[in-house]
Design a protein around this motif. Structure first.
Motif, short mmCIF file in Angstrom:
data_model
loop_
_atom_site.label_atom_id
_atom_site.label_comp_id
_atom_site.label_asym_id
_atom_site.label_seq_id
_atom_site.Cartn_x
_atom_site.Cartn_y
_atom_site.Cartn_z
N LYS A 532 0.84 -1.20 0.00
CA LYS A 532 0.00 0.00 0.00
C LYS A 532 0.87 1.24 0.00
CE LYS A 532 -4.06 2.05 0.39
NZ LYS A 532 -5.11 1.91 -0.65
N GLU A 535 -0.96 7.81 0.89
CA GLU A 535 -1.64 8.84 0.11
C GLU A 535 -0.70 10.01 -0.21
OE1 GLU A 535 -4.73 10.63 -1.97
OE2 GLU A 535 -4.58 8.60 -1.15
N HIS A 647 -5.47 3.14 -7.27
CA HIS A 647 -5.52 4.22 -6.29
C HIS A 647 -6.08 5.51 -6.93
CE1 HIS A 647 -3.40 5.68 -2.35
NE2 HIS A 647 -4.68 6.03 -2.41
#
Length: 719
Positions: A532, A535, A647
């Protein structure tokens, strides 16, 4: 001091011819010496044709030229392929060398050796021969047809090379050599025959008789009659015509058999090569077409035939050295008879007039003489001719390529049609979301195997700055028509950008993007978890590809070759075009990107791809943003965001179409009542509204307070 001046003057006079000729004659260059080993000097063309004339002493032996000076065939990169070509005086290509090109497949893929090997096949080729490049059809044993091996994965480039070489060489041959003019319009009729009398042949114009009296000859030559006296045969009386010549084209049976008889005609025809033409010439005038010292088997100095201002290379067939000429018809008794031959490959067209010429030697005095030329035109009648259907003009190169790849074009067009239907009716098809995964896998395999590996349909950022340079320098659509698959894909992608944005290409048409997704599928089956990306880091990295795009496009306007080298940031050429058949650094780079995609979904597409960046810029002007969103998306439901491998779904629930590859996974989730959490929230709200609230009040005040609590709780859940 005076003797020094005299010596200097003598040296100046001796060197004067060399000084005068220094501007035209040049020293043989290394390139010219390699192609023409016998060359002793060369000079630039005396007219506007950009060629260098090569000589051995005073004898011309060939021509040296660059194809860029004569042709302009754009290659796959948009630029021409420049070669140096040597052409000899017989119309044969005797040497070639590659000077420059920008073909990406050779510069950054296969290397230049396959291109050089392909070009070397043209050494020794005659311009009279037909060339078939990479033909798989049954090969015919013929001297007029030659077969050259092509280069796999570089069809467009080698076809451009072929057209460049042949077009440039023919231009030089047509301007400098005989027999390379327009196509022949007629040939001899070798089948028709019927007996004819001498009068019938003469009246039909099948026998050409050229006669000039003294007065006519003097007028034609522009001299006084008295000057012809010394040129006349002294044994001929004054009343004999100066020129009395008969010419017969023997090849048509209607003429040859009637004049010679069948046996002699067959003897003459058997002595000829398949492409040779026989001309019988007889003379009985005061000035014969050959001199007394004429040697059999050689070329006559006095007599000549020309067509379209080009001489036909005559040579005596030497057929009468053992036997005298015999005729089946009562022709006038000739004092000189010869049969001359020449090849029809010299460009002879029997439908065009023939200039029959005589060069007359006129004596001025006992020390000098001059040669004066006189000629007459003769046209063969239609009785011995058969019209030749003019060859159809060759199809443009791009159209030939489109015809050869028609099957591939149709298959790609069918896929694009189906893809358009999926996007146009995506909401109706969403009810069948359970089929999305298998359909997606089939699409990824098709895009990788057929569009990528087989049809070589991998779009590239190189195409973008080729387009920009073409618009900047003068748009030429032929550059883009040379590869039909890329043209069809680019046309479709360009239109789809204004409808759905970049996602349709990046998610459903990019072979390398499809390879990354397939690697991710395999990694998932092997239980390798995706990493992951935070952000913050993701939002910074997505702008990296735009910087790469700006650098590449900017460089292309200053140095195209450098921009092509820098475009190796794209692994497309290595992984798709060359299918990993390349030197290890390029293969390692492409493999590492695929391995990274096993952990970071489509990492290259998200952070490095300049092509995706360019498409995203145009995709901002899309008309539709059709992916379904709900008010619950982002808060409280974030299921789609968690399933978005690229994403592209923000925490707030909206979709970033500049990053989205439109895999339609989020649409499938939203449309599936069993998977969409928003539906569960909706069901909970519905059940709570429908269920009765039973409260056992302790007193009126408590009952009122409980009601307020229930109402507030119900309101919060709906929010």
């Amino acid at each position: 001091m005076r003797w020094r001046s005299t010596v200097f003057l003598w040296l100046l006079l001796i060197l004067l011819p060399f000084i005068v000729s220094a501007e035209s004659w040049l020293e043989v260059s290394d390139d010219a010496a390699t192609i023409f080993p016998r060359a002793t000097r060369m000079k630039a063309s005396s007219d506007t044709l950009p060629v260098t004339e090569i000589y051995q002493l005073d004898q011309p032996i060939g021509y040296l030229f660059e194809t860029d000076d004569l042709t302009d065939f754009p290659g796959f990169s948009g630029d021409s392929i420049n070669l140096r070509v040597g052409l000899d005086t017989e119309g044969r290509i005797i040497g070639l060398s590659l000077l420059g090109h920008h073909e990406p497949i050779f510069l950054h893929g296969l290397g230049e050796k396959p291109l050089v090997d392909f070009i070397d096949q043209y050494g020794g080729l005659s311009l009279k021969q037909q060339v078939l490049v990479g033909s798989d059809q049954q090969r015919i044993a013929s001297d007029d047809i030659v077969y050259f091996d092509g280069v796999t994965k570089a069809t467009v480039s080698v076809m451009v090379v072929h057209d460049t070489i042949m077009a440039a060489a023919r231009k030089v041959a047509q301007a400098r050599l005989t027999g390379f003019g327009t196509a022949v319009q007629a040939r001899f009729n070798t089948n028709a025959f019927q007996p004819q009398t001498l009068k019938q042949l003469t009246d039909a114009g099948l026998l050409y008789h050229w006669q000039l009296s003294n007065e006519d000859a003097a007028s034609a030559l522009g001299v006084n009659v008295s000057r012809l006296e010394k040129a006349r045969d002294p044994e001929q009386p004054d009343s004999t015509p100066f020129i009395d010549l008969t010419l017969v084209v023997l090849n048509p049976p209607l003429v040859g058999k009637n004049v010679l008889g069948e046996v002699e005609y067959q003897r003459v025809m058997d002595s000829l090569a398949p492409s040779e033409i026989a001309i019988l010439v007889g003379s009985r005038g005061a000035y014969h077409f050959v001199a007394d010292d004429f040697v059999a088997g050689t070329t006559p100095a006095r007599f000549s035939l020309r067509q379209q201002d080009s001489p036909l290379s005559l040579r005596d067939a030497d057929l009468f050295h053992l036997q005298h000429a015999g005729f089946a018809l009562p022709l006038a008794p000739f004092e000189r008879v010869n049969i001359f031959t020449f090849s029809d490959q010299s460009g002879f067209d029997p439908s065009l007039p023939i200039s029959v010429g005589m060069t007359v030697q006129l004596v001025k005095n006992h020390l000098e003489s001059e040669h004066v030329f006189v000629d007459s035109l003769y046209s063969l009648p239609d009785d011995v001719l058969v019209a030749v259907t003019p060859p159809e003009p060759p199809l443009p190169l791009w159209l030939r390529i489109w015809k050869d790849r028609l099957a591939e074009i149709v298959i790609v067009a069918v896929y694009l049609t189906l893809l358009t239907g999926v996007f146009m009716f995506q909401h109706r098809l969403a009810r069948f979301s359970r089929y999305l995964t298998p359909v997606r896998l089939v699409s990824l395999v098709f895009v990788t195997a057929f569009i990528g590996f087989y049809a070589q349909g991998q779009l590239s950022v190189v195409n973008i700055y080729t387009l920009l340079l073409s618009v900047w320098n003068g748009f030429d659509i032929r550059v883009f028509l040379l590869d039909p698959i890329l043209f069809v894909l680019w046309t479709y992608v360009f239109i789809s950008l204004f409808l759905w944005g970049r996602g349709l290409f990046c998610g459903w048409l990019c072979p390398f993007g499809a390879m990354q997704e397939l690697v991710a599928v395999v990694a998932e089956k092997c239980r390798l978890r995706q990493w992951k990306v935070s952000e913050v880091i993701h939002q910074r990295l997505i702008y990296l590809k735009y910087g790469v795009l700006l650098v590449l496009v900017g460089t292309a306007f200053f140095q195209l070759s450098l921009a092509e080298t820098m475009a190796e940031v794209e692994p497309f050429k290595t992984a798709v075009t060359l299918m990993f058949e390349r030197t290890w650094p390029f293969v390692l780079y492409a493999v590492l990107l695929l391995l990274v995609s096993a952990r970071v979904h489509k990492a290259y597409c998200r952070y490095l791809c300049p092509l995706g960046a360019g498409l995203a810029v145009i995709g901002r002007f899309r008309l539709f943003s059709w992916l379904t969103r709900r008010s619950e998306c982002g808060s409280p439901c974030r299921l789609c965001e968690k399933h978005c491998g690229i994403h592209a779904i923000r925490k707030e629930g909206h979709i970033d179409y500049n990053e989205c590859v439109q895999c339609l996974e989020c649409l499938a989730i939203v449309s599936d009542e069993h998977r969409c959490v928003a539906n569960k929230y909706g069901k909970n709200r519905t059940s709570r509204r429908a269920a009765p609230i039973q409260v056992e009040p302790l007193n009126a005040a408590a009952s009122k307070a409980e009601s307020v609590v229930v109402v507030v709780s119900s309101h919060k859940t709906q929010g």
